[in-house]
Design a protein around this motif. Structure first.
Motif, PDB file in Angstrom:
ATOM      1  N   PHE A  93      -5.821  -7.431  -0.473  1.00 42.07           N
ATOM      2  CA  PHE A  93      -6.267  -6.054  -0.345  1.00 42.07           C
ATOM      3  C   PHE A  93      -7.897  -6.277  -1.057  1.00 42.07           C
ATOM      4  O   PHE A  93      -7.855  -6.976  -2.060  1.00 42.07           O
ATOM      5  N   VAL A 117     -11.650   0.660   0.143  1.00 45.45           N
ATOM      6  CA  VAL A 117     -10.236   0.155   0.156  1.00 45.45           C
ATOM      7  C   VAL A 117     -10.317  -0.436   1.517  1.00 45.45           C
ATOM      8  O   VAL A 117     -10.604   0.127   2.418  1.00 45.45           O
ATOM      9  N   VAL A 129      -2.698   0.523  -4.481  1.00 49.12           N
ATOM     10  CA  VAL A 129      -2.968  -0.728  -4.092  1.00 49.12           C
ATOM     11  C   VAL A 129      -3.472  -1.580  -4.976  1.00 49.12           C
ATOM     12  O   VAL A 129      -4.372  -1.309  -5.876  1.00 49.12           O
ATOM     13  N   SER A 130      -3.075  -2.979  -4.841  1.00 50.19           N
ATOM     14  CA  SER A 130      -3.704  -4.004  -5.919  1.00 50.19           C
ATOM     15  C   SER A 130      -3.583  -3.446  -7.296  1.00 50.19           C
ATOM     16  O   SER A 130      -4.409  -3.514  -8.188  1.00 50.19           O
ATOM     17  N   LEU A 177       0.926  -1.118  -0.136  1.00 49.42           N
ATOM     18  CA  LEU A 177       0.041   0.123   0.085  1.00 49.42           C
ATOM     19  C   LEU A 177       0.815   1.348  -0.137  1.00 49.42           C
ATOM     20  O   LEU A 177       1.817   1.384   0.749  1.00 49.42           O
TER      21      LEU A 177
END
Length: 83
Positions: free
Chosen positions: A42, A35, A11-12, A2
């Motif tokens: 995640f 999120v 993220v992701s 993150l």
């Protein structure tokens, strides 16, 4: 991983805008959509309601918590400083 930098959260493999605000618990990050985290990684939902992601310390934040919306458990992520 993150990453929070200059109003964007990564993220992701997704980039999500956010703002930093404060409430009675202290400063928090408010992403533009949901999120969270789970035991599998995640969780990002573009049509989901965004949650406040609180820091552990207002003066020197070193952790941020993401919630699992399926059972309410939290996952803590430690700050790693750039070298």
């Amino acid at each position: 991983m993150l990453v929070l930098k200059d109003g964007h959260m990564i993220v992701s493999k997704q980039q999500i805008s956010y703002v930093v605000e404060s409430d009675k618990e202290g400063p928090y990050v408010l992403p533009s959509f949901y999120v969270g985290a789970s035991s599998r990684g995640f969780v990002v939902r573009e049509k989901g309601f965004s949650l406040k992601l609180h820091f552990n310390d207002a003066a020197r934040p070193s952790e941020i918590e993401l919630m699992d919306d399926s059972d309410g458990s939290t996952f803590t992520f430690q700050r790693l400083n750039d070298k």
